[in-house]
Enzyme design. Structure first.
Site, mmCIF file in Angstrom:
data_model
loop_
_atom_site.group_PDB
_atom_site.id
_atom_site.type_symbol
_atom_site.label_atom_id
_atom_site.label_comp_id
_atom_site.label_asym_id
_atom_site.label_seq_id
_atom_site.Cartn_x
_atom_site.Cartn_y
_atom_site.Cartn_z
ATOM 1 N N HIS A 174 -5.799 -5.843 8.342
ATOM 2 C CA HIS A 174 -4.623 -5.842 7.252
ATOM 3 C C HIS A 174 -3.442 -5.350 7.576
ATOM 4 O O HIS A 174 -2.419 -6.152 7.419
ATOM 5 C CB HIS A 174 -5.092 -4.617 6.231
ATOM 6 C CG HIS A 174 -4.341 -4.696 5.034
ATOM 7 N ND1 HIS A 174 -4.413 -4.898 3.801
ATOM 8 C CD2 HIS A 174 -3.068 -3.892 5.093
ATOM 9 C CE1 HIS A 174 -3.617 -4.639 3.005
ATOM 10 N NE2 HIS A 174 -2.696 -3.965 3.716
ATOM 11 N N GLU A 175 -3.254 -4.386 8.670
ATOM 12 C CA GLU A 175 -1.914 -4.104 9.079
ATOM 13 C C GLU A 175 -1.401 -5.158 10.006
ATOM 14 O O GLU A 175 -0.248 -5.580 10.098
ATOM 15 C CB GLU A 175 -1.895 -2.951 9.783
ATOM 16 C CG GLU A 175 -2.505 -1.899 8.895
ATOM 17 C CD GLU A 175 -1.589 -1.336 7.688
ATOM 18 O OE1 GLU A 175 -0.363 -1.803 7.871
ATOM 19 O OE2 GLU A 175 -2.030 -0.938 6.831
ATOM 20 N N HIS A 230 0.670 -7.849 8.239
ATOM 21 C CA HIS A 230 2.077 -7.373 7.944
ATOM 22 C C HIS A 230 2.669 -7.735 9.180
ATOM 23 O O HIS A 230 3.786 -8.426 9.227
ATOM 24 C CB HIS A 230 2.005 -5.898 7.589
ATOM 25 C CG HIS A 230 1.732 -5.820 6.087
ATOM 26 N ND1 HIS A 230 2.081 -6.311 5.019
ATOM 27 C CD2 HIS A 230 0.899 -4.615 5.841
ATOM 28 C CE1 HIS A 230 1.375 -5.881 4.093
ATOM 29 N NE2 HIS A 230 0.747 -4.870 4.382
ATOM 30 N N HIS A 277 3.545 -11.433 9.574
ATOM 31 C CA HIS A 277 4.683 -11.649 8.686
ATOM 32 C C HIS A 277 6.022 -11.430 9.105
ATOM 33 O O HIS A 277 7.131 -12.137 9.072
ATOM 34 C CB HIS A 277 4.605 -11.079 7.303
ATOM 35 C CG HIS A 277 5.053 -11.395 6.063
ATOM 36 N ND1 HIS A 277 4.956 -11.196 4.790
ATOM 37 C CD2 HIS A 277 6.065 -12.772 6.070
ATOM 38 C CE1 HIS A 277 5.476 -12.131 4.134
ATOM 39 N NE2 HIS A 277 6.161 -13.101 4.586
#
Length: 841
Positions: A614-615, A618, A621
């Site tokens: 999940h991290e 980010h 991105h």
């Protein structure tokens, strides 16, 4: 945790949702202006609208690139530095700065805690120069006005250079002196940002740019987006109002800030403990009962109780305390109503009455806390009304994907309609289980749910050998290897471990990775980002996983090296592509993984593997976004779009093709048996509809609380309890517990007021992308370069430089939804209703 719009939303990025929501360090709803989230740059424009670009062949020494060595060697080293601490420490350098040190986080200005304050002071001097340059444009020629937006954006970058850095340092640095310096630097620069937010003079310059046709038409697409964002934020903070009204707006913002702090500080049940007979705790872990006895026998030692609330497992190690006779004499204990032991009791205590008591008292907010919330909601409504909105939800959603409270309500209702039948079936399953174990009581209550879920999990636990040792296949090192291998296949980038210079890192556990692109990528083979990984738990470190943007990507224009406005940008690492030069993004990835293997690698649970994936979503991105403008770089995009890349990554974590890239036993190196992960996933999915439906209810409550209008609050006060019970009555799977007033315990109302739905929306969109772009991971879809490039080019590279609905329509190839609207929201809800019912993290 995300941002810094010029004077407005700071850029730091922390991303935590409702368990993972994006928590932004520069997260000040009361201060909205010159600072945005991260994005990509697709700015083509005329020569009139841009400065002369730096020739990438000149002054090349100022823009070094880093070329990785052997891919195989780098891959092997990646596992070693995370799994073999002794070898890793040989690879690292001491944390103390020495003569000639490049400084903390490769910032040559940061040689000590004191130098952080000086860095903030020097940056403020540069920021004031840029501010004065902007103000000088008020009466200047149209030609001069054409550079205004880049100056606004540059000012944002300067402010965030300190604010994001300080937020990160004060969160992770173990040295109290550094923490104090970071607190001061953060406050110091925030004060200036607040001053800028209320500047009618800056607003007038921006207004003139946009009201001058020849200037507005010459702006690049990105410059126009940034100008519109800043204009919206200035106006949202009252910059365009007359002084009397503006002063009232600022007073309201101050009240909201104060009430928000009071609310967060006051989150606690009305009674933090209840008295319970020992005999009624049957089923609770005997060691937990022993600690409760110890606390009861040592009533004068309040530290025992507090210690117990925080950490029952470590509390067991206490050898001091009451005598054996004193412990055996205890027949009644004081049970905390929140915390680990209360949670343990909810899952294991057989007595329905005890579970009921803990459930009610653990959700019962005190009267003062409810009063604070009511005042906060009223203040928010008044602020929204002053800014021309009928409700705070309408005020907050204007620049989000959803755009209107009605669209959010429809989305949540559609999702509830799709999810509730599955949630009810799961409850019926538990009801039947209760009938078998307790035939005398056929009524199923809210406090029965967790208990029978736990009971069901025990009964259905697969009898597969080594099932309990799934984490043996997920050492931290192999998971990091897997992520690097996955990103190589999807995006053509990989992780390359780098030695750290003296003073560069803040703790010996920190690992530094360069993010390298391959020769076939857009950038060619060079460094596209830097990531500092602080992944191990330690005393005093926050427990929530988070992604921080320490420095975002943006284009550096040639005139910036000669105008004397910012001498502090000389040692920023850069990336050259064609005729453009960009800041290399630098991020911090923070987790709290605990090693239970004293002499071996840190082994992750599957939930922790998902957290890391999940991290990393980010992080990608931030790394792959390439915009000319700071305000729209990487994760600086709409709040209800920013979780898409991270939530999407959770789908990859359990895909067989992805697991085959890395999941191997830390001792034998055998690959993960498919039946192990399948059994684990089946267990986790057993009550997925209940997990999702709970979040839908919370999102609906958030919307209801922030949709009050002057007419609905005609009595001059807000009754949050009445609103809470109305939502419970309409949507809950169980009767509302009267007197509980749980809304006073809902901490996300402060940070995510009116936008709590965002994670559900992004989960729904991620499910659609996973299904229609990556083909649900089937037939190699999860490791397809074609699919990865499609997602990168339609979503990641844009950041906030493109309307999120255009990104959505582009990646799904559904052009009819490029403008968003209720039809698009309905499509997301109905199309992903089944898929979104995944386990909430």
């Amino acid at each position: 945790m995300v941002n810094c719009r010029l004077v407005s939303r700071l850029a730091t990025e922390r991303i935590n949702s409702p368990t993972h929501f994006i928590s932004r360090s520069c997260f000040l709803h009361s201060i909205p202006i010159l600072v945005r989230k991260e994005a990509r740059t697709v700015t083509s424009t005329t020569h009139e609208s841009r400065s002369r670009r730096l020739d990438p062949t000149s002054q090349l020494s100022e823009f070094p690139t880093v070329i990785g060595a052997s891919v195989v060697a780098d891959d092997k080293l990646l596992r070693t530095i995370f799994d073999t601490p002794a070898s890793a420490h040989e690879f690292l350098s001491p944390s103390g700065a020495t003569a000639g040190s490049p400084g903390l986080l490769m910032n040559s200005k940061l040689q000590s805690a004191k130098s952080l304050v000086q860095f903030a002071s020097d940056t403020l001097i540069s920021a004031r120069k840029v501010t004065n340059r902007i103000l000088s444009l008020k009466g200047s020629s149209e030609q001069s006005l054409r550079g205004a937006i880049r100056l606004f954006d540059r000012l944002s970058d300067m402010l965030c250079r300190v604010i994001d850095l300080a937020e990160f340092i004060r969160t992770v640095h173990p040295d109290p002196e550094y923490i104090a310096a970071a607190e001061y630097a953060h406050s110091y620069m925030m004060s200036y940002m607040i001053e800028l937010n209320s500047s009618s003079e800056l607003y007038d310059v921006l207004r003139r740019v946009m009201d001058t046709p020849s200037v507005a038409s010459s702006l690049s697409k990105e410059e126009n987006i940034v100008a519109q964002l800043l204009l919206y934020d200035f106006e949202k903070s009252g910059a365009g109002l007359d002084k009397t009204v503006r002063d009232e707006v600022m007073s309201l913002q101050h009240d909201i800030s104060s009430l928000s702090r009071d609310f967060m500080t006051g989150i606690a049940p009305e009674h933090n403990s209840v008295e319970i007979d020992i005999k009624d705790l049957y089923g609770l872990d005997p060691m937990a009962v022993s600690e409760l006895r110890r606390a009861a026998a040592a009533k004068n030692d309040s530290s025992v109780f507090q210690y117990l609330k925080r950490s029952p497992s470590s509390a067991r190690r206490r050898s001091d305390g009451p005598s054996k006779d004193a412990l055996e004499a205890v027949q009644r204990v004081t049970m905390p109503t929140t915390g680990p032991i209360a949670r343990m009791a909810a899952l294991s205590v057989k007595s329905s009455e005890v579970r009921k008591q803990l459930y009610i008292e653990g959700r019962r907010s005190n009267a003062r806390q409810v009063e604070i919330l009511d005042s906060l909601l009223m203040a928010r409504m008044r602020l929204a009304n002053m800014m021309g909105s009928s409700s705070y939800a309408e005020y907050q959603l204007a620049d989000k994907m959803a755009r209107t409270p009605e669209a959010v309500k429809n989305f949540l209702d559609h999702l509830a309609f799709k999810t509730r039948p599955g949630a009810q079936q799961e409850i019926d399953l538990l009801k039947n289980l209760k009938k078998k174990t307790d035939p005398s009581n056929d009524k199923f209550n809210a406090w029965d749910r967790d208990y029978y879920m736990s009971h069901y999990t025990d009964l259905t636990k697969p009898r597969i050998k080594s099932y309990d040792f799934l984490n043996s296949y997920f050492s931290l090192g192999v998971v990091m290897q897997g992520l690097s291998r996955l990103f190589t296949r999807l995006y053509g980038i990989r992780f390359v471990p780098r030695e750290t210079a003296p003073g560069e890192i803040w703790h010996e556990d920190v690992r530094k990775l360069d993010i390298m692109s391959d020769s076939g990528s857009t950038f060619g083979e060079q460094r596209v980002g830097v990531m500092y990984c602080d992944l191990f738990a330690r005393h005093g470190k926050p427990r929530s996983p988070a992604h921080y943007t320490i420095r975002c990507s943006r284009e550096i224009f040639s005139d910036e090296f000669h105008d004397g406005l910012d001498p502090g940008n000389r040692d920023i690492p850069t990336l050259v592509t064609g005729c453009q030069v960009y800041q290399v993004p630098t991020i911090g990835l923070v987790c709290d993984f605990v090693s239970k293997n004293e002499h071996g690698p840190t082994l992750l649970s599957f939930g922790e593997v998902e957290t890391l994936f999940h991290e990393m979503g980010h992080a990608m991105h931030s790394m792959l976004g390439r915009t000319a403008m700071h305000n729209i770089s990487g994760t600086r995009c709409a709040t209800d779009f920013v979780e898409l890349p991270s939530v999407l990554m959770e789908h990859f974590a359990s895909n067989p093709d992805v697991l085959a890239l890395f999941a191997r036993h830390y001792e034998t190196d055998r690959p993960l048996p498919p039946q192990l992960i399948e059994a684990s996933l089946a267990q986790r999915a057993a009550f997925r509809y209940n997990d999702t439906y709970t979040q839908i209810e919370m999102s609906l409550l958030d919307q209801a609380l922030h949709s009050i209008t002057p007419s609905s609050g005609s009595s001059g006060a807000v009754d949050s309890s009445a609103i809470y019970y109305a939502v419970e009555h309409q949507y809950s799977l169980f009767p509302a517990v009267q007197g509980a007033k749980w809304q006073g315990m809902f901490g996300h109302l402060v940070g995510y007021g009116a936008v709590y739905y965002a994670y559900l929306l992004d989960r729904a969109i991620a499910s659609l992308v996973w299904d229609r772009v990556f083909h649900s991971g089937k037939e190699g879809g999860a490791v397809s370069r074609e699919a990865g490039e499609r997602f990168k080019n339609e979503v990641l590279v844009w950041g906030g430089g493109r309307d999120p609905w255009e990104c959505f329509a582009g990646v799904l190839e559904r052009g009819e939804f490029s403008s968003g609207g209720e039809k698009a929201m309905e499509f997301v809800a109905m199309g992903a209703g089944e898929q979104v019912a995944g386990t909430w993290r």
